[in-house]
Design an enzyme around this catalytic site. Structure first.
Site, PDB file in Angstrom:
ATOM      1  CG  ASP A   1      -1.998   1.025   1.187  1.00 22.56           C
ATOM      2  OD1 ASP A   1      -2.267   1.552   0.094  1.00 22.56           O
ATOM      3  OD2 ASP A   1      -2.577   1.331   2.245  1.00 22.56           O
TER       4      ASP A   1
ATOM      5  CG  ASP B   1      -3.648   3.725  -3.122  1.00 23.77           C
ATOM      6  OD1 ASP B   1      -4.463   2.839  -3.427  1.00 23.77           O
ATOM      7  OD2 ASP B   1      -3.816   4.505  -2.157  1.00 23.77           O
ATOM      8  CD  GLU B   2      -5.753  -1.209  -1.913  1.00 28.01           C
ATOM      9  OE1 GLU B   2      -5.451  -1.964  -0.966  1.00 28.01           O
ATOM     10  OE2 GLU B   2      -6.828  -0.596  -1.992  1.00 28.01           O
TER      11      GLU B   2
END
Length: 394
Positions: free
Chosen positions: A22, A137-138
């Site tokens: 993350d 974003d992960e």
């Protein structure tokens, strides 16, 4: 007398190691790369064109402050310094301004965020191919094949992401996806949290039940009404009582999740339906006066779409454009080509054909290009570059 040989015992199944990676305060961190003078400051992302930083004659920048904001926008994300004041994503900016009036307010730059997202994912993919995208974003990464070296590989992933982007990330490494996602949030920012099965009771059970991905605000409120606040309390709760509130299916999942049981695999691929790129202009553009700028932007978008297709070994037949005008009205137009293409010039020509079908009586705020009806790259048709003006005369 002959005797049959005893069957050999099956080797023990390899222990699963799943990483959840993350990025730390991703959007805000990308902005700090552009504006390093704001490092350590309380910064909120979510403004619009009026909050664009202004370059001064002395080379410094003037930034908008939260206290001066008027509107109905919401916070996209915030730096950790702003979170100290209670400013988090999805909060109304006007409400956030009361909590942190002196914080810097910046407009969101989704084009830059997508670029950095591609960078960090490519860096990870070069080391570990079993990856599942779950957001800009992960990602999840299956590190099972590395066995006892999985923690060392997770550390290598963190270093690779930083080298590729200049940004930090946090990784949770655990036996499954559910636990890995919980862990990635425990030591932010720049954390590497490793969880063994025997650690669940001591490290996971004391956490709030809402830390489990899939327990939302409504379920949290119901659980709290039953006196269940932590994951451990959920694991020990009476199943019959839970069923009265949640039904059989969800109750079964709640129990499994609280016990840290999750057999879901890391899904390495999903069928891509379309590829698109878009850009929001710093000021609204007029089609005649700003034709050169629009032409340049259109060509750039088509080139980037072609690049995205190439990276994914795809080609497409249906090319579309998206326009958002100064009054926030949006129009789309598309055209289907005779054969699939991944060529920037062909995509550009099709985009220009689409633009000819749009009335331009208002200034343009956003321009986007999209290609769909995707197929095997063997169907790609390469065409000669267009010689005509990039943005059509209308």
């Amino acid at each position: 007398m002959t005797t049959s040989a005893s069957p050999l015992p099956e080797p023990p199944a390899a222990r699963r190691w799943i990483a959840h990676l993350d990025m730390d305060a991703f959007f805000a961190s990308v902005e700090l790369l552009k504006y390093p003078e704001l490092r350590g400051e309380a910064v909120v992302i979510g403004g619009g064109r009026l909050q664009q930083p202004v370059l001064q004659q002395d080379g410094t920048r003037q930034f908008a402050r939260m206290r001066d904001y008027v509107g109905r926008g919401v916070v996209t994300t915030s730096t950790y310094a702003a979170r100290v004041f209670g400013v988090f994503s999805a909060m109304g900016i006007m409400k956030a301004a009361k909590l942190a009036p002196d914080s810097i307010l910046l407009p969101a730059d989704f084009e830059a965020y997508r670029d950095y997202s591609a960078r960090f994912k490519q860096a990870v993919a070069q080391l570990c191919p079993i990856i599942q995208n779950v957001g800009i974003d992960e990602i999840y990464v299956d590190l099972t094949e590395y066995g006892e070296q999985a923690p060392a590989m997770a550390a290598r992933l963190k270093a690779a992401v930083f080298e590729a982007t200049g940004l930090s990330c946090s990784i949770g490494l655990a036996p499954n996806k559910l636990l890995a996602k919980i862990c990635s949030d425990l030591e932010k920012p720049d954390g590497l949290t490793i969880l063994n099965p025997e650690d669940i009771e001591t490290r996971v059970w004391p956490l709030p039940a809402k830390k489990i991905n899939g327990i939302g605000p409504k379920a949290t409120a119901k659980l709290e009404a039953l006196g269940i606040v932590t994951i451990g309390e959920l694991a020990r709760a009476d199943m019959a009582m839970l069923r009265t509130q949640f039904g059989d299916l969800y109750t079964g999942w709640l129990r499994q999740a609280a016990l840290g049981i999750d057999d879901r695999p890391v899904q390495t691929s999903r069928e891509t339906k379309s590829v698109s790129r878009e850009t929001t202009f710093e000021r609204d553009l007029q089609v005649v006066r700003d034709r050169a700028t629009l032409s340049e932007k259109l060509e750039s978008l088509c080139t980037r779409v072609a690049g995205d297709l190439d990276k994914q070994s795809l080609a497409g037949r249906t090319v579309g454009i998206k326009l958002r005008f100064e009054d926030f009205s949006t129009v789309t137009r598309d055209i289907t080509l005779p054969s699939a293409t991944a060529d920037a010039a062909a995509i550009l020509r099709a985009s220009r054909d689409c633009l000819r079908r749009v009335p331009f009586d208002k200034k343009i705020r956003l321009l986007g290009v999209r290609i769909s009806t995707l197929s095997d790259p063997a169907l790609v048709t390469r065409q000669a570059p267009a010689q005509a003006e990039l943005f059509p005369a209308l």
